[in-house]
Write a protein that holds these residues in place. Structure first.
Motif, short mmCIF file in Angstrom:
data_model
loop_
_atom_site.label_atom_id
_atom_site.label_comp_id
_atom_site.label_asym_id
_atom_site.label_seq_id
_atom_site.Cartn_x
_atom_site.Cartn_y
_atom_site.Cartn_z
N HIS A 66 -9.90 -6.00 52.04
CA HIS A 66 -9.10 -7.03 51.40
C HIS A 66 -9.96 -8.21 50.98
CE1 HIS A 66 -5.16 -5.28 52.00
NE2 HIS A 66 -5.62 -4.85 53.16
N ALA A 67 -11.28 -8.07 51.09
CA ALA A 67 -12.16 -9.17 50.73
C ALA A 67 -12.06 -9.45 49.23
CB ALA A 67 -13.60 -8.84 51.10
N ASP A 68 -12.32 -10.69 48.89
CA ASP A 68 -12.26 -11.13 47.51
C ASP A 68 -13.19 -10.32 46.61
OD1 ASP A 68 -10.55 -12.97 46.54
OD2 ASP A 68 -12.11 -14.46 46.13
N LEU A 69 -14.40 -10.09 47.13
CA LEU A 69 -15.40 -9.37 46.35
C LEU A 69 -14.94 -7.92 46.11
CD1 LEU A 69 -18.33 -9.63 45.16
CD2 LEU A 69 -19.08 -8.46 47.21
N GLN A 101 -15.97 -1.12 55.90
CA GLN A 101 -14.80 -0.71 55.16
C GLN A 101 -15.22 -0.27 53.76
OE1 GLN A 101 -12.19 -4.18 55.42
NE2 GLN A 101 -10.89 -2.97 56.75
N SER A 102 -14.47 0.69 53.23
CA SER A 102 -14.73 1.08 51.85
C SER A 102 -14.02 0.08 50.95
CB SER A 102 -14.21 2.49 51.59
OG SER A 102 -12.81 2.48 51.61
N LEU A 103 -14.31 0.18 49.66
CA LEU A 103 -13.63 -0.72 48.72
C LEU A 103 -12.13 -0.52 48.76
CD1 LEU A 103 -15.60 -0.93 45.37
CD2 LEU A 103 -15.41 -2.59 47.19
N ALA A 104 -11.71 0.71 49.05
CA ALA A 104 -10.28 1.00 49.07
C ALA A 104 -9.59 0.26 50.21
CB ALA A 104 -10.05 2.50 49.21
N ASP A 156 -1.14 -2.59 47.45
CA ASP A 156 -2.16 -3.56 47.04
C ASP A 156 -2.25 -3.58 45.52
OD1 ASP A 156 -3.51 -1.27 46.39
OD2 ASP A 156 -4.82 -1.32 48.13
N ASP A 157 -3.34 -4.14 45.04
CA ASP A 157 -3.50 -4.32 43.61
C ASP A 157 -3.66 -3.01 42.85
OD1 ASP A 157 -5.89 -4.61 45.33
OD2 ASP A 157 -6.91 -4.27 43.44
N THR A 158 -4.08 -1.95 43.57
CA THR A 158 -4.42 -0.72 42.86
C THR A 158 -3.20 -0.10 42.17
OG1 THR A 158 -4.11 0.50 44.89
CG2 THR A 158 -6.35 -0.10 44.32
#
Lengths: 136, 173
Positions: free
Chosen positions: A61-64, A55-58, A24-26
């Motif tokens: 896949h939500a935009d926010l 879900q955690s931020l990790a 992902d982006d990370t």
């Protein structure tokens, strides 16, 4: 034989695709130190995505979630501590964003409720056993 | 006598807790802004050509009269659903400000031109950065701001204009 080979091929394909599931982006964010990268990963596990709430931020896949990940990364790179970042997110979204809510009046039941229920259960069990013994 | 009905009482208590718990929508979160001053909102205004203009919400708020800040986007279907309600409110004299969230000016402008524009002014937030200050986590969201510039309520999802106008009337008094 042909069947086994087909299964093996499928297994190999799945193994090859496994890293993609985590991509992902990370991975694209360049941190100043490995510590900072670790802090980042740790924060993402502790903060809840507000859109997909289980879900955690990790994981999300939500935009926010994507926006918040970037915000956290930038704040860390600016030199903010994980505590400062968490405090800001709590101020904005409430305790709900934390997977481990702080202990306060409104969360006492959340923290100790299960233990309380266990005690109630033990009390009932003790009563039942006691009654059976006295009847015997 | 009491012993006999105890299991029934416990069952009733559990059912009551479940009835309350199941009816709560966990996706609707309370806003941390309630009863505090509205965060400073200073941004470019959505406009049809001409010189770009920046404005501050705090300077535009009507004094002593409640108003609404509606967070919307042209890509948001629930916004379309609540648009008629916003128009009814605007027609009845309620001041409504818009925050155009993660949208393009062209799409937002076209959306408003096609329907009626219920907004006094629309602030643009193409990256969703301003929305974050307000704790926005989905669109539409509507904030009720009282005559003193204090946030009194947040509605997540499409608004119900009848309930809202009753509340606004209460705040105007």
């Amino acid at each position: 034989m042909a069947n086994i080979r087909r299964w093996l091929a499928l297994l190999l394909l799945m193994l090859l695709m496994a890293p993609m599931a985590r991509a992902d982006d990370t991975g694209q964010i360049q941190f100043h130190s490995p510590q900072q990268a670790a802090q980042y990963q740790h924060l993402l596990q502790e903060i809840r995505c507000l859109v997909c709430q289980n879900q955690s931020l990790a994981e999300s896949h939500a935009d926010l979630a994507l926006d918040l990940r970037l915000e956290i990364a930038q704040a860390l790179k600016r030199g903010e501590s994980p505590e400062q970042i968490k405090a800001r997110l709590v101020k904005r979204y409430g305790d709900f964003v934390l997977y481990r809510p702080p202990l306060r009046e409104t969360t006492v039941l959340l923290w100790f409720g299960p233990a309380l229920l266990l005690l109630c259960g033990l009390w009932v069990v003790w009563r039942v056993i006691h009654r059976q013994e006295s009847q015997a | 006598m009491i012993r006999r009905f105890l299991p029934l009482l416990i069952l009733l208590a559990v059912l009551m807790v479940a009835a309350v718990g199941l009816r709560r929508d966990p996706t609707i979160l309370p806003s941390t802004l309630l009863d505090s001053k509205a965060p400073l909102l200073r941004a470019a205004l959505l406009q049809d050509g001409g010189m770009p203009q920046t404005a501050e919400l705090q300077a535009l708020l009507p004094q002593g009269k409640p108003s609404l800040l509606n967070v919307w986007a042209s890509w948001c279907t629930a916004c379309l659903q609540e648009h008629a309600a916003l128009q009814r409110l605007a027609a009845s004299g309620v001041t409504i400000f818009g925050l155009n969230y993660k949208d393009t000016d062209a799409a937002a402008m076209a959306w408003l031109r096609e329907r009626h524009n219920p907004y006094r002014a629309v602030f643009v937030d193409p990256q969703g950065i301003l929305g974050r200050d307000w704790g926005v986590y989905g669109v539409p969201e509507t904030f009720v701001i009282d005559g003193q510039g204090v946030v009194r309520q947040r509605i997540v999802g499409p608004i119900d204009d009848r309930a809202l106008s009753q509340q606004l009337a209460k705040l105007s008094r």
